[in-house]
Design an enzyme around this catalytic site. Sequence first.
Site, PDB file in Angstrom:
ATOM      1  N   GLU A   5       0.832  -1.203   0.000  1.00 19.82           N
ATOM      2  CA  GLU A   5       0.000   0.000   0.000  1.00 19.82           C
ATOM      3  C   GLU A   5       0.865   1.251   0.000  1.00 19.82           C
ATOM      4  OE1 GLU A   5      -3.617   0.617   2.650  1.00 19.82           O
ATOM      5  OE2 GLU A   5      -2.265   2.175   3.436  1.00 19.82           O
TER       6      GLU A   5
ATOM      7  N   HIS B 268      -7.942   2.986  -3.739  1.00 22.02           N
ATOM      8  CA  HIS B 268      -8.950   3.000  -2.691  1.00 22.02           C
ATOM      9  C   HIS B 268     -10.074   3.927  -3.152  1.00 22.02           C
ATOM     10  CE1 HIS B 268      -6.301   1.675   0.955  1.00 22.02           C
ATOM     11  NE2 HIS B 268      -5.892   1.119  -0.173  1.00 22.02           N
TER      12      HIS B 268
ATOM     13  N   ALA C 211     -19.714   0.738   3.329  1.00 27.66           N
ATOM     14  CA  ALA C 211     -18.850   0.029   2.381  1.00 27.66           C
ATOM     15  C   ALA C 211     -19.601  -1.054   1.615  1.00 27.66           C
ATOM     16  CB  ALA C 211     -17.651  -0.563   3.112  1.00 27.66           C
TER      17      ALA C 211
ATOM     18  N   HIS D 168     -13.470  -2.790  14.664  1.00 32.53           N
ATOM     19  CA  HIS D 168     -13.467  -1.383  14.241  1.00 32.53           C
ATOM     20  C   HIS D 168     -13.826  -0.494  15.433  1.00 32.53           C
ATOM     21  CE1 HIS D 168     -14.648   2.321  12.192  1.00 32.53           C
ATOM     22  NE2 HIS D 168     -14.031   1.861  11.108  1.00 32.53           N
TER      23      HIS D 168
ATOM     24  N   ASP E 139     -19.426  -6.080  14.090  1.00 31.64           N
ATOM     25  CA  ASP E 139     -18.359  -5.807  13.131  1.00 31.64           C
ATOM     26  C   ASP E 139     -18.204  -6.960  12.144  1.00 31.64           C
ATOM     27  OD1 ASP E 139     -16.407  -4.027  12.205  1.00 31.64           O
ATOM     28  OD2 ASP E 139     -14.814  -5.052  13.306  1.00 31.64           O
TER      29      ASP E 139
END
Length: 296
Positions: free
Chosen positions: A28, A88, A132, A156, A165
């Site tokens: 990343e 992203h 998301a 999270h 989650d």
Amino acid sequence: MSFFHANQREALNQSLAEVQGQINVSFEFFPPRTSEMEQTLWNSIDRLSSLKPKFVSVTYGANSGERDRTHSVIKGIKERTGLEAAPHLTCIDATRDELRTIARDYWNNGIRHIVALRGDLPPGSGKPEMYAADLVGLLKEVADFDISVAAYPEVHPEAKSAQADLLNLKRKVDAGANRAITQFFFDVESYLRFRDRCVSAGIDVEIIPGILPVSNFKQAKKFADMTNVRIPSWMSLMFEGLDNDAETRKLVGANIAMDMVKILSREGVKDFHFYTLNRAEMSYAICHTLGVRPGL
């Protein structure tokens, strides 16, 4: 005094030196804000691209200027290296029509892999209109994207519970996500327990561990505090007294990351995602030691 038989000694050496079979890596990066940072980024991409990563991802900011930089870096990676470049994409600050336009633009420019995220909520904002899982569904409506999503072995920070989650991750997978990449962690057991819980919940995609090689422990601790990641006491002890010794911190951080990958590989993990912070040195050295090398 007793001595190892030569074969036993060689077997021990091999177990200490090797991961369990071939591993795959991805990296990343984030968009640079200055010309100096841009040079560092491209130097890092050039060096790490020689390791033939499965893909590289580029983070996405909450303002239009940083979004444009993400697009520019993605385009540059594709043209310069030919690697699979995954931008992203967040949905917190864009309308559905805007997201569809961005997605179509990526698809028309040969981008097939997207990391789909909700994004950070602005201070004082209410309940978001999209999550998301909604973004994953929208992307799949636009085209058959290869979609990665986020997962959180240590939960999270905004989740009501670990179970809530986990159900959120399942919604993302049910919407069409192809894999999940975890938040960084330092407690290997937390990842393994989380992976088991994913299986029990019917989440059948790969859960790729996110690995953060630590060279600045104070900075890593700040990241951890913000993201609900536990710093084990043994790790704090390993960095103790190294505030003014950057080179030793790098060696310690690299060894921690290598040990994590070795343990996880013995538990059947084959893919690892490295958070490089736009620096190649540690990730390259770690990969080299683990057998991921140019031309192999």
